[in-house]
Design an enzyme around this catalytic site. Structure first.
Site, PDB file in Angstrom:
ATOM      1  N   GLY A 204       0.830  -1.196   0.000  1.00 10.28           N
ATOM      2  CA  GLY A 204       0.000   0.000   0.000  1.00 10.28           C
ATOM      3  C   GLY A 204       0.861   1.240   0.000  1.00 10.28           C
ATOM      4  N   SER A 205       0.320   2.315   0.542  1.00 12.78           N
ATOM      5  CA  SER A 205       1.008   3.602   0.463  1.00 12.78           C
ATOM      6  C   SER A 205       2.130   3.709   1.503  1.00 12.78           C
ATOM      7  CB  SER A 205       0.002   4.724   0.685  1.00 12.78           C
ATOM      8  OG  SER A 205      -0.557   4.601   1.979  1.00 12.78           O
ATOM      9  N   GLY A 209       2.141   2.364   5.338  1.00 10.72           N
ATOM     10  CA  GLY A 209       3.219   1.411   5.614  1.00 10.72           C
ATOM     11  C   GLY A 209       4.088   1.843   6.779  1.00 10.72           C
ATOM     12  N   GLU A 226       5.616  -3.255   0.934  1.00  9.23           N
ATOM     13  CA  GLU A 226       5.735  -2.998  -0.514  1.00  9.23           C
ATOM     14  C   GLU A 226       4.979  -1.699  -0.755  1.00  9.23           C
ATOM     15  OE1 GLU A 226       7.434  -4.952  -2.477  1.00  9.23           O
ATOM     16  OE2 GLU A 226       7.407  -6.951  -1.611  1.00  9.23           O
ATOM     17  N   CYS A 261       2.224   0.350  -8.960  1.00 13.12           N
ATOM     18  CA  CYS A 261       3.317   0.829  -8.102  1.00 13.12           C
ATOM     19  C   CYS A 261       4.549   1.104  -8.947  1.00 13.12           C
ATOM     20  CB  CYS A 261       3.623  -0.179  -7.009  1.00 13.12           C
ATOM     21  SG  CYS A 261       3.939  -1.816  -7.649  1.00 13.12           S
TER      22      CYS A 261
END
Ligand code: NAD
Length: 454
Positions: A204-205, A209, A226, A261
């Site tokens: 995620g963002s 994170g 990630e 991403c």
């Protein structure tokens, strides 16, 4: 929770979210189930995951439609995602046993030394919506392979897809107390952070994170993140075909509406081919068909989250105010649906948000550079470090540039690509830890060292 179709803004379905009580019960169930799951052989676990892969293949059309309905991903791209993620299953089949079996390191003399790769236990997989198959598989399939139970929290923007994963995994033979779905938004994620789990695997963002890493730090369990990117592409003047380079770069920037991403988020072009490249790039982007994601031929659907429209608008306004030139796009669409026209800006600089902050949408800035040194300096001028690409006819020259970049992935003459054979990992604000490759198999284990004296 209402599931909204981003193309029509209509509620597709209302689903029941988890609460503290259901989260507690599900976690308890997973703790019991994991014990038995870890004891069955790796080969048997692989066979169950292969069966899951077959079930997915049998229902590609239905699964792609579900994905399109809740994320707005054009149907052809949704199909590509459902079938494309299969390479993770092939990777698991070919590598699972090899990297998880017991290793005898030394058996000379009186002491035999062995490493056993034990599962972590029950792990949380808190996931994103943009490629739920790819990023979900990277975590939950590999975690299950290694003998863990998985608390899977799909993004609230891909909940129906997450529930399909559960249905098909159970049908394939993963016990119901080994994989569970936790449905809801941030509040349900929070409940998982509070639960007593053995590992946290997040996609995620950067913002979420970092919060998760801080929150679970006192537990002293593995955390992998990630996160986002601001991935650069540099086009050197020696490319064999400027037009083809522009077409490929545009696809890297606009596939999945730029919501990848590893989407190309910034483009640098050598000044000697800058005008030719920009001309070809803009005409390619202007030819993209935007509209109903179910319609054949649609390349640009709506963005998934309504909130992103304001981010895109702000980046365009900020760039224009600071001197950028709008070449195409630059606005939303009248009527229903979260549409944003594919947008190209030139004459951009690193003072603009467009070149610094993750856009995560159909918008790109193109900047001219004098030489490789300037390109390297601009490519590294970011808080992110996920991927970077160079297009050039000269591999050695491209490698000299790629070697100087702080990113987890480096591409020569390609971009926006993930392979299960290679580690997927971000540097700086793009993440922590590794999925995919043999390292991504071992990531879901804890090694135990045996010293066995005769
Ligand atoms: P997000 O951070 O908003 O949400 C991700 C997940 O975290 C969701 O399931 C959400 O419900 C959950 N969450 C939110 N707040 C939480 C909290 N306080 N506690 C626990 N869980 C919480 O990100 P998103 O919008 O779903 O995804 C987009 C981002 O993901 C982009 O930045 C993109 O680059 C990144 N991404 C990275 C990769 C990669 O492999 N590096 C892959 C896909 C997406």
């Amino acid at each position: 929770m209402d599931i909204i179709n981003p193309a029509t803004e209509k509620v597709i379905q209302s689903i029941t979210t988890d609460d503290r009580l259901s989260v507690g019960k599900k976690v308890q169930k997973l703790k019991t189930g994991q014990q038995a799951w870890s004891k069955i052989s790796i080969e048997e676990r692989i066979n169950i995951l292969l069966r899951f892969g077959e079930l997915v293949e049998e229902q590609v059309e239905m699964l792609a439609e579900v994905l399109t309905s809740e994320t707005g991903k054009p149907l052809e791209q949704a199909r590509n995602e459902v079938t494309g993620a299969h390479n993770r299953i092939v990777h698991i089949k070919e590598n699972g046993t090899r990297w998880l079996r017991k290793e005898t390191i030394s058996s000379e003399g009186a002491v035999t030394e062995e490493i056993v790769y034990e599962p972590l236990g029950v792990v949380a997989n808190i996931s994103a919506w943009n490629f739920p198959y790819n990023v979900g598989y990277n975590v939950f399939l590999y975690a299950l392979l290694a003998g863990n139970a998985v608390a899977y929290k799909p993004s609230e923007f891909a909940s129906l897809t997450g529930l399909k994963f559960r249905e098909l995994l159970w049908k394939a033979g993963v016990p119901e107390d080994v994989f569970e779905c936790f449905v809801g938004g941030a509040e349900v994620g929070e409940m998982l952070l509070q639960a007593d789990l053995d590992g946290y695997f997040f996609t995620g963002s950067y913002r979420t994170g970092r919060y998760i890493a801080q929150k679970v730090a006192p537990k002293l369990v593995p955390v992998q993140l990630e996160l986002g990117g601001k991935d650069p592409l540099y086009v050197m003047e020696d490319v064999a075909d400027v037009k083809q380079a522009a077409v490929n770069a545009a696809e890297g920037a606009f596939y999945n509406n730029g919501q990848s991403c590893c989407a190309v988020e910034r483009i640098y072009v050598h000044e000697t081919i800058y005008d030719a490249f920009v001309g070809a790039f803009v005409s390619e982007v202007a030819s993209y068909s935007m509209g109903d994601p179910l319609q054949k031929g649609t390349f640009i659907g709506p963005v998934t989250r309504k909130e992103q429209l304001a981010v895109l608008q702000d980046q365009v306004q900020d760039a224009i105010a600071l001197g950028a030139e709008l070449k195409t796009g630059g606005k939303g669409k009248e009527g229903k649906g979260y549409y944003w026209e594919p947008t190209v800006l030139t004459n951009v600089t690193h003072h603009m948000k467009l070149m610094q902050e993750e856009s995560f949408g159909p918008i790109i800035g193109i900047q001219s550079v004098k030489n490789d040194t300037e390109a390297v300096s601009l490519m590294n001028d970011t808080s992110y470090g996920l991927t970077a690409a160079v297009f050039s006819a000269d591999k050695e020259r491209a490698m000299r540039v790629l070697d100087q970049l702080s990113t987890g992935t480096a591409y020569w003459n390609c971009c926006d690509r993930v392979s299960p054979n290679l580690p997927w990992t971000g540097r700086k604000n793009s993440g922590l830890g590794v999925t995919l490759s043999y390292q991504g198999i071992r990531a879901f284990t804890q090694p135990k060292a045996y010293h066995l004296k005769r």
